[in-house]
Design a protein around this motif. Structure first.
Motif, mmCIF file in Angstrom:
data_model
loop_
_atom_site.group_PDB
_atom_site.id
_atom_site.type_symbol
_atom_site.label_atom_id
_atom_site.label_comp_id
_atom_site.label_asym_id
_atom_site.label_seq_id
_atom_site.Cartn_x
_atom_site.Cartn_y
_atom_site.Cartn_z
ATOM 1 N N ALA A 85 -3.827 -8.204 1.312
ATOM 2 C CA ALA A 85 -2.410 -7.922 1.491
ATOM 3 C C ALA A 85 -1.676 -9.131 2.083
ATOM 4 O O ALA A 85 -0.526 -9.412 1.720
ATOM 5 N N SER A 116 -1.062 0.421 -1.587
ATOM 6 C CA SER A 116 -0.149 -0.446 -0.832
ATOM 7 C C SER A 116 -0.329 -1.899 -1.237
ATOM 8 O O SER A 116 0.653 -2.652 -1.352
ATOM 9 N N ALA A 120 2.404 -4.471 -2.636
ATOM 10 C CA ALA A 120 2.638 -5.762 -1.982
ATOM 11 C C ALA A 120 2.483 -6.925 -2.950
ATOM 12 O O ALA A 120 3.174 -7.945 -2.826
#
Length: 407
Positions: A85, A116, A120
C-alpha cells in the motif's frame, strides 16, 4: 509472437541467504520504504507485469519447517500488504502482489486489506494466499495448533501437502469467502448524490452468508468493490493438493520445475487438477514457472558469484525452484524454450539484490524485446489488463437478486 509475462519475487536482499553481505547490498535499509520503492520502481522500469512480496507469521528460518536461532542471516520483515500500500502511489503500472498467511488471519481482514490495496493502486493489486508450514507460528496466536512437519516430510512436496491437507482445505474456504466479500458490493452501489441525499443503493450491497467447515462470514465487506472487481489471486503450488487450491480459486499459478521436462510434467499435473473443478471458460489461469536467477553479462561470472556466496554462507544454496546461473541471453534462451511447454510466463527470484534485479530489467528485458518476446511499453493500467484477464462481474449482480441485500 505472444509476449511473455514476467514478474519478480522480492524478499529481503535476495534469495541467497548470504546476499546481504554483498558490497552493493543495503541491509541497513531493508526495513525502509525507500529501499522497497527503489526495487519496485526498478521492476516497473523494466515493464514487468508484477512484483510479489514475501511474508510470514514468524521470523525467517533456514529450515522450511522449524524455527532456528541463526544470527548470520536476514531476520525480520515488514508486513507485505502494508508495504504494498505504501508503494502503490509511487508506481503507476506494475502489479503489487503481497503474500498473506491464511491459516491464522481472518478472511474478512484479508478481503478488506487487499481490496483497499486495489483502491490505493487504482487496480493493480494481487494477492498470494499462503498456508502456514511451520507449527511454531501458531504459538504467536494461541488459538490453535497446526501439524508439525518432520525432516522426512520436507524431502517430498507430496508428503508436505498430505500432512497439511486440512490447512489447504481451509485455504479453499478462505479464498472463496474473500472472493465473495469482494463481490458483496456491486460496481454501482455507491450513488453519492448530494441533491437527493442518497449515498448508497442498499439493494446493491449484499450479505455473502458464507458457511464452511472452518468458519462462517456474514458480510458484506466494509470496502466497496475493488477497481478490478476481483484482484488477481496467485498461488504457489508444488504438489497435488496446492494444485487443487490454484485450480479452484486462482488466476495465476506458480509452479517450480527443475527442467523443461519437469515443466511438462507439472503442467500436466496441474491440468488434471483443473479438470476436477468447474470454471467458466472466461476465467483462465495464467501459469508461471519460478526460477532463482544469478545473472551477469560475462559468461561464467554468475556461477562464480554464486560459488562465492555459497562459500560465505558455508553451504551450497539450493531451492524448490531451478537455480539458474548464466548470462541474460542464456536465460532468454531458456525462457523461450520452456514457453513451448504451455507456460504463460515466469516469476524470477533474484539471487542477490539489487544486482540480479537490475540484470533482469536492464539486460534480460532488452534481450527479450530484441527477440519480439516482451512488451516495449505498458498497454494496460490494471494488473488484470496486463495479464490479459477479464474483469469479472459481481456474482450478486449476475444473479440480479436483492435477496440478502443491506438496506
Amino acid at each position: 509472437m505472444t509476449h511473455l509475462h514476467l514478474a519478480v519475487a522480492l524478499d529481503g536482499t535476495g534469495w541467497h541467504p548470504a546476499a546481504w553481505r554483498e558490497p552493493d547490498a543495503r541491509p541497513a535499509e531493508i526495513l525502509t520504504a525507500r529501499y522497497w520503492a527503489g526495487l519496485v520502481t526498478e521492476a516497473e522500469r523494466g515493464l514487468l507485469d508484477f512484483v510479489t512480496i514475501e511474508d510470514t507469521l514468524g521470523l525467517q528460518t533456514s529450515a522450511f519447517h522449524l524455527p532456528d536461532d541463526r544470527t548470520d542471516h536476514v531476520r525480520g520483515r515488514l508486513d507485505a500488504v502494508l508495504l504494498a500500500a505504501a508503494l502503490a502511489p509511487l508506481t503507476s503500472h506494475i502489479g503489487l502482489v503481497p503474500t498473506t498467511n491464511v491459516t491464522h488471519t481472518e478472511p474478512f481482514h484479508l478481503a478488506i486489506g487487499i481490496a483497499s490495496l486495489d483502491h490505493a493502486s487504482l487496480g493493480r493489486a494481487g494477492w498470494r494466499p499462503q498456508i502456514t508450514s511451520r507449527a511454531a507460528d501458531a504459538a504467536h496466536f494461541g488459538r490453535r495448533t497446526t501439524p508439525q512437519l518432520t525432516d522426512e516430510d520436507v524431502r517430498d512436496s507430496e508428503l508436505i501437502a498430505a500432512r497439511l491437507r486440512e490447512l489447504f482445505g481451509e485455504a479453499h474456504e478462505v479464498v472463496e469467502a474473500v472472493r465473495r466479500l469482494w463481490d458483496s458490493w456491486e460496481d454501482d452501489a455507491e450513488i453519492r448524490d448530494t441533491a437527493t441525499g442518497r449515498y448508497l443503493d442498499g439493494d446493491k450491497v449484499h450479505h455473502v452468508d458464507f458457511t464452511g467447515e472452518h468458519f462462517s462470514v456474514r458480510g458484506p465487506s466494509i470496502t466497496p468493490r475493488p477497481p478490478q472487481g476481483q484482484p488477481v489471486v496467485a498461488v504457489l503450488a508444488h504438489a497435488g493438493t496446492p494444485y487443487e487450491l490454484a485450480a479452484a480459486g486462482a488466476d495465476v499459478v506458480f509452479v517450480t520445475p527443475q527442467s523443461r521436462a519437469d515443466a511438462v510434467t507439472r503442467l500436466g499435473e496441474f491440468d488434471r487438477a483443473r479438470q476436477r473443478f468447474e470454471r467458466p471458460a472466461e476465467e483462465p489461469i495464467r501459469a508461471f514457472a519460478d526460477l532463482v536467477v544469478f545473472l551477469d553479462e560475462e559468461p561464467g561470472r554468475a556461477a562464480e558469484r554464486k560459488r562465492r556466496l555459497d562459500e560465505t554462507d558455508g553451504s551450497v544454496f539450493g531451492s524448490d525452484a531451478l537455480v539458474f546461473t548464466g548470462t541474460p541471453a542464456e536465460l532468454a534462451d531458456l525462457l523461450l524454450d520452456w514457453r513451448g511447454t504451455g507456460l504463460d510466463g515466469f516469476r524470477l527470484r533474484p539471487g542477490a539484490l539489487p544486482h540480479d534485479l537490475a540484470a533482469i530489467t536492464r539486460a534480460l528485458v532488452p534481450e527479450l524485446q530484441r527477440r519480439g518476446a516482451f512488451r516495449t511499453a505498458y498497454a494496460a493500467d490494471t494488473l488484470r489488463g496486463l495479464l490479459g484477464l477479464p474483469r469479472p462481474v459481481s456474482r450478486y449482480a449476475r444473479a440480479g437478486a436483492p435477496a440478502g441485500a443491506v438496506g
